[in-house]
Scaffold this active site. Structure first.
Site, PDB file in Angstrom:
ATOM      1  CG  ASP A  13      41.054  37.124  45.601  1.00 42.72           C
ATOM      2  OD1 ASP A  13      41.061  37.328  44.374  1.00 42.72           O
ATOM      3  OD2 ASP A  13      42.092  37.074  46.288  1.00 42.72           O
ATOM      4  CE  LYS A  71      45.971  37.407  46.180  1.00 42.61           C
ATOM      5  NZ  LYS A  71      44.814  36.528  45.981  1.00 42.61           N
TER       6      LYS A  71
END
Length: 283
Positions: free
Chosen positions: A106, A70
């Site tokens: 997220d 990420k």
């Protein structure tokens, strides 16, 4: 049915064999009648640059990004969305005619799920957050941007918590606290969020904080979705607290990615039912 017109999307991570995303996304594409297919790609860290080059070369419409890529993927992209830049991590990439743009769904996935499932007013919340990793960063920045009153961060590494608190405090009052101060902070909190992996399958009896710290005047939220109800949530429910599991965050972050790729509303209810079915069948 996959044809020569099918547009590919997928997941980059290591490992990825446990992922619920392929089942969830492919059922969503089928439901909407969209010519997309989703696959999971197990990419070792040293192969990430080649994988990103492959997105361009093969014309993938986009990818999700999971552990451990990420952060590492960010310098390999052409553009980073401002929220993802503040969070410091990307979990979704859109291929816009060869230009790769990084997003982070997220935090928004979490907030959407939390509000939909509990009905709480974020502007009234005093938050204690357990953990200071990538998921914690996404949740903390997004909650701050939605105007929560205060955020306390408890983490095994005090330095990591302090660094995150320093960054988030530019948006909302945030401070790192020692674990020993946790009971007092939680007593004053209306929202407790576990962003750590403590309590995740197979270590289902583990607790990130002692059960006696929990109280009825709060919402207890756990980002873990396997098991569906962690011991933390079970203990919180037993003490009269409202609880919120990680399934909604997982579904909503995927739904937001679906919308970024397709420009179509995601069938979130179907996506949720697919994930629940998978978890109940495979545990």
């Amino acid at each position: 049915m996959i044809t020569s017109k099918t547009q590919m999307v997928g997941l980059l991570g290591h490992p990825v064999s446990h992922s619920q995303s392929p089942a969830m996304q492919n059922r969503a594409f089928a439901e909407k009648g969209l010519p997309y297919a989703y696959a999971a790609f197990d990419v070792a860290e040293e192969n990430l640059p080649d994988a990103v080059a492959g997105i361009r070369a093969l014309g993938l419409k986009g990818v999700n990004v999971t552990i451990p890529h990420k952060v590492a993927i960010m310098p390999l992209l052409d553009e980073i969305d401002p929220l993802a830049k503040r969070i410091g991590a990307v979990n979704t990439v859109v291929n816009d005619n060869g230009r790769l743009i990084g997003y982070n769904t997220d935090g928004m996935g979490y907030v959407r799920s939390l509000v939909e499932e509990t009905g709480i007013d974020l502007k009234q919340q005093v938050v204690t957050m357990l953990g200071a990793g990538g998921a914690a960063r996404a949740v903390a920045f997004t909650l701050a941007e939605h105007g929560v009153k205060h955020i306390h961060i408890i983490n095994r590494s005090r330095e990591k918590a302090a660094l995150l608190a320093e960054h988030v405090s530019a948006i909302a009052p945030t401070q790192a606290i020692e674990h020993a101060e946790g009971r007092e902070a939680i007593a004053a909190s209306t929202l407790l969020i576990n962003t750590t992996s403590i309590g995740m399958y197979p270590n289902v009896e583990d607790m990130p904080v002692p059960a006696e710290w929990l109280h009825s005047a709060m919402v207890v939220s756990d980002l873990i979705y396997n098991p569906l109800e962690t011991r933390l949530l079970r203990e919180a429910r037993n003490r009269g607290a409202r609880v919120h599991s990680g399934v909604g965050m997982f579904v909503n972050q995927g739904a937001l990615a679906f919308e970024l790729w397709t420009k179509e509303p995601a069938p979130s209810d179907l996506m949720r039912s697919v994930v629940l079915e998978q978890l109940r069948n495979n545990g």
